[in-house]
Write an enzyme that holds these catalytic residues in place. Structure first.
Site, PDB file in Angstrom:
ATOM      1  N   ASP A 375      -1.792  44.720   0.892  1.00 37.71           N
ATOM      2  CA  ASP A 375      -3.440  44.315   1.640  1.00 37.71           C
ATOM      3  C   ASP A 375      -3.621  42.657   1.661  1.00 37.71           C
ATOM      4  O   ASP A 375      -4.169  42.015   1.831  1.00 37.71           O
ATOM      5  CB  ASP A 375      -4.227  44.705  -0.148  1.00 37.71           C
ATOM      6  CG  ASP A 375      -5.256  45.915   0.375  1.00 37.71           C
ATOM      7  OD1 ASP A 375      -4.672  46.504   1.293  1.00 37.71           O
ATOM      8  OD2 ASP A 375      -5.603  46.957  -0.680  1.00 37.71           O
ATOM      9  N   TYR A 456     -11.748  49.133  -0.353  1.00 32.53           N
ATOM     10  CA  TYR A 456     -12.349  48.650  -2.010  1.00 32.53           C
ATOM     11  C   TYR A 456     -12.124  47.179  -2.159  1.00 32.53           C
ATOM     12  O   TYR A 456     -12.139  46.469  -1.255  1.00 32.53           O
ATOM     13  CB  TYR A 456     -10.229  48.488  -2.514  1.00 32.53           C
ATOM     14  CG  TYR A 456      -9.834  49.685  -3.392  1.00 32.53           C
ATOM     15  CD1 TYR A 456      -9.609  51.431  -2.691  1.00 32.53           C
ATOM     16  CD2 TYR A 456      -9.962  50.262  -4.531  1.00 32.53           C
ATOM     17  CE1 TYR A 456      -9.057  52.200  -2.975  1.00 32.53           C
ATOM     18  CE2 TYR A 456     -10.191  50.574  -5.306  1.00 32.53           C
ATOM     19  CZ  TYR A 456      -9.639  52.139  -4.680  1.00 32.53           C
ATOM     20  OH  TYR A 456      -9.357  52.654  -5.795  1.00 32.53           O
TER      21      TYR A 456
END
Ligand SMILES: *[C@@H]1O[C@H](CO)[C@@H](O)[C@H](O)[C@H]1NC(C)=O
Ligand SMILES: *[C@@H]1O[C@H](CO)[C@@H](O)[C@H](O)[C@H]1NC(C)=O
Ligand SMILES: *[C@@H]1O[C@H](CO)[C@@H](O)[C@H](O)[C@H]1NC(C)=O
Ligand SMILES: *[C@@H]1O[C@H](CO)[C@@H](O)[C@H](O)[C@H]1NC(C)=O
Ligand SMILES: *[C@@H]1O[C@H](CO)[C@@H](O)[C@H](O)[C@H]1NC(C)=O
Ligand SMILES: *[C@@H]1O[C@H](CO)[C@@H](O)[C@H](O)[C@H]1NC(C)=O
Ligand SMILES: *[C@@H]1O[C@H](CO)[C@@H](O)[C@H](O)[C@H]1NC(C)=O
Length: 663
Positions: A375, A456
């Site tokens: 990420d 998320y």
């Protein structure tokens, strides 16, 4: 002169209550020495200067101004501050050197003029720009074989348009199987189809990727709940969509080698259709009605009657609270990092910060079965969203903004960091006797951000406790990314949570760098083992008794290890050149964290979808010698370069002697 108050000598063990708690509670910092924050992100003025310089001083880079650039040009893709070398930083912080270490920027350039699109990185400085300022390529130590970081999805538009055109070609099939067609040309039919992609990978020189058909969904964000069980594999090598190929289709457990083969099978009698995963009320987060009447009454609320008890220096990005002080720094790829964390003037940590957030999924379909995310590529700082007062952080918290430099533009992101003190619902210590009670309230300080990376939401906290503990904690929320439910198969990887939808098991492994400096930078990692033992004593008159004892062992080489079973090992970083008055080393214990269980490491062994890009995930804890050219365990540009990553953490663990070294 730096403020320097010699604290009493304690064995600092994070999480374990030590004797003199009352001292911490009543102690206020008696002075603060605020120096320039030498780790602070580039200011807007610095960023502008860097851009001007790189455009005028580097004709060989053949840059196009971002505002005019297409993906077929070279342009500045990102700008980030370079943190100073540790020794220079320490000299400045200690007042040994009067001048702050020179500031440098690291810029990433998108090279788009040839068939192979890539990024490379340059160091530019010192800043402010003067006749001494230079630009030079970043040297990748340990990575002699890496020329640059490939970008496997350079032309975002055609990388979407072409697969959508493939999906349009099979509209008759999707209409029959899924009762929907692709939302082509910007259509936004909630019952229409969209494609989602797994990261591409390179095999035998070909750039390959799987796509999944998902229903768009009526609610923004619910798309990851609506996989339709139809997948297509594409070869998108090169930059000319005319040369791209459809390789395979996957539906209802069957793999087809071409569109024709899939179509023939679909037309043939006996073709087995699977049910459709439809959107509905089940993807809502809010309950539409509530019959619990007391829900309308106000809930308990924390208040801050006397105002903040910390000192916040917004410009300097510096905080002082109950004897703790620290600076923070922000980066687009990693979010917030703490620097020079001290207690009563004495440094405990040089650096504490998130490095990478990785997740690896498992499942029986071509997306979930090999999905991996790194990420920092999306930017754990870039993805920081505005925090909601009263929900994300108490209403009385202080909120700070961050700045993003994107395509040569500045974006101010409001209220992305919050700082607050909170009181736990349990005391820090208590004791009662017949005649008195002693009890201390448990206050702690939190610096919080939330990065929303796709489905998320990662809330990252840095927390300071009055018993000396410093904790970092990550909580995940948002929507799950799940799988199309396949009876008899999905249960191996999750649970059925709706008619045609199952959870997808996945590991989240989040890596933090902790540079402890106990007294100074010469530290040793000691393993204290708790071991069963049989021992006879004179007082047991020779009878062997079954008991336990401690053994101490210094870790002498760089290595990785795991949290022990049954907590039978403690990992403590000590400085073994200084002892307290009873001869015990001072140190900090490294613990697996509170409240969220013991964080894990990667279960899968060497998954192909990660390659060498996140080898830190194979163990819970690693110890290496501090080196300025090993500043980060990952790179945002590892994502498409998994077999030859920009940062290969495994190469940092190369056998250096780490007794009384900077760890
Ligand atoms: C962008 O292109 C236009 C037209 O060619 C030109 O006038 C302008 O100066 C360019 N902008 C920058 C920042 O280079
Ligand atoms: C410079 O970039 C342009 C596109 O912006 C490209 O057409 C040209 O070939 C490049 N020049 C060189 C020398 O690479
Ligand atoms: C840079 O400029 C200063 C004066 O502004 C001069 O003293 C110095 O010699 C110059 N340095 C170089 C490397 O040209
Ligand atoms: C599809 O290709 C694989 C190998 O790539 C082959 O084993 C299989 O037989 C092919 N299937 C059909 C139906 O041709
Ligand atoms: C410090 O560590 C070294 C290496 O393990 C060891 O030889 C030495 O005895 C230790 N010193 C003290 C004072 O503990
Ligand atoms: C441990 O460090 C010592 C000293 O640097 C070195 O000689 C030895 O080879 C290292 N051991 C391993 C297993 O790397
Ligand atoms: C590692 O370094 C320490 C301190 O410099 C030294 O005492 C020790 O002998 C070294 N260990 C090895 C295996 O070389």
């Amino acid at each position: 002169m730096p403020f320097y108050l010699r604290p009493r000598l304690f064995l600092w063990i994070g999480g374990v209550v030590v004797t003199s708690i009352a001292v911490y509670i009543f102690c206020q910092p008696s002075g603060i020495v605020l120096r320039q924050n030498i780790w602070a992100d580039l200011t807007e003025a610095e960023a502008i200067e860097v851009l001007k310089y790189v455009h005028s001083a580097s004709p060989e880079l053949n840059l196009t101004a971002a505002i005019n650039a297409s993906l077929w040009d070279n342009f500045v893709h990102g700008i980030e501050v370079v943190h100073p070398n540790k020794e220079d930083a320490l000299n400045f912080m200690a007042g040994i050197s009067e001048h702050p270490p020179p500031r440098y920027a690291r810029i990433a350039i998108h090279h788009g003029t040839s068939q192979e699109v890539y990024w490379d990185e340059y160091l530019l400085g010192p800043l402010p720009v003067s006749n001494e300022t230079k630009i030079k390529p970043v040297e990748y130590h340990h990575r002699a074989d890496l020329e640059h970081a490939r970008n496997l999805v350079p032309d975002a538009a055609s990388f979407k348009e072409w697969p959508y055109s493939i999906a349009q070609e099979v509209s008759d099939i999707t209409q029959d199987l899924l009762q929907a067609t692709i939302n082509a040309d910007g259509e936004s039919n909630p019952d229409g189809l969209e494609l989602t992609f797994r990261d591409p990978w390179v095999k035998d020189g070909h750039i390959l990727r799987w796509c999944s058909f998902q229903r768009a969904g009526t609610r923004f964000g619910a798309g990851t709940l609506l996989p339709q069980g139809l997948y297509v594999k594409l070869d998108t090598t090169g930059r000319d969509p005319a040369k791209w190929k459809v390789l395979n289709w996957f539906y209802n457990g069957m793999l087809y080698n071409s569109t024709d083969e899939f179509r023939d099978a679909w037309r043939s009698p006996g073709f087995r259709k699977a049910p459709i995963n439809r959107d509905g009320d089940w993807t809502r987060i809010e309950e539409p009605t509530s019959d619990v009447s007391s829900r309308d009454h106000p809930a308990p609320l924390m208040v801050h009657p006397g105002g903040a008890r910390y000192q916040l220096y917004r410009e300097a990005q510096y905080v002082s609270w109950m004897g703790f002080t620290f600076y923070w720094s922000f980066a687009q790829s990693t979010g917030v990092t703490l620097f020079d964390v001290r207690f009563r003037g004495e440094r405990i940590l040089y650096e504490l910060g998130l490095q990478e957030a990785m997740s690896l999924y498992a499942g029986n379909d071509p997306i979930q079965g090999a999905l991996a995310y790194l990420d920092s590529f999306f930017g754990m700082g870039r993805a920081m969203f505005e925090l909601v007062p009263g929900y994300d952080c108490p209403i009385y918290a202080d909120f700070m903004d961050t700045f993003i430099y994107d395509a040569e533009r500045t974006q101010q992101r409001k209220r992305t960091i919050c700082l607050f003190e909170y009181t736990a619902d349990y005391p820090l210590q208590r004791h009662s006797t017949t005649f008195y009670v002693t009890i201390s309230r448990n206050h702690y300080l939190v610096l919080r951000t939330t990065a929303v990376v796709g489905n998320y939401d990662y809330t990252v906290d840095y927390i300071f406790y009055l018993d000396g503990t410093i904790e970092f904690k990550v909580r995940a929320s948002g929507y799950i990314q799940g799988a199309y439910f396949m009876p008899g198969e999905s249960q191996e990887f999750g649970f059925r949570v709706h008619d045609q939808f199952a959870t997808s098991m996945h590991d989240h492994i989040i890596n933090f760098k902790v540079d402890l400096d106990i007294i100074n930078s010469r530290n040793t990692l000691v393993k204290i083992n708790i071991e069963p033992k049989t021992k006879s004593y004179s007082w047991s008159e020779g009878e062997p008794l079954s008991t336990m004892s401690l053994t101490r062992e210094s870790i002498s080489n760089e290595t990785g290890f795991n949290w022990p079973a049954n907590s039978e090992t403690m990992y403590i970083v000590v400085n073994n050149e200084t002892q307290n008055q009873w001869g015990e080393n001072r140190g900090y214990r490294i613990m697996p964290g509170s409240g969220i269980g013991t964080p894990g490491h990667l279960v899968a062994k060497s998954p192909q979808s990660l390659g060498k890009s996140a080898s830190w995930a194979f163990n819970d804890l690693w110890v290496t010698k501090q080196k300025d050219d090993e500043a980060r365990s990952s790179s945002p540009r590892n994502a498409f370069n998994k077999d030859k990553p920009v940062v290969d953490f495994a190469q940092y663990v190369d056998g250096d002697n780490i007794t009384q070294e900077d760890l």
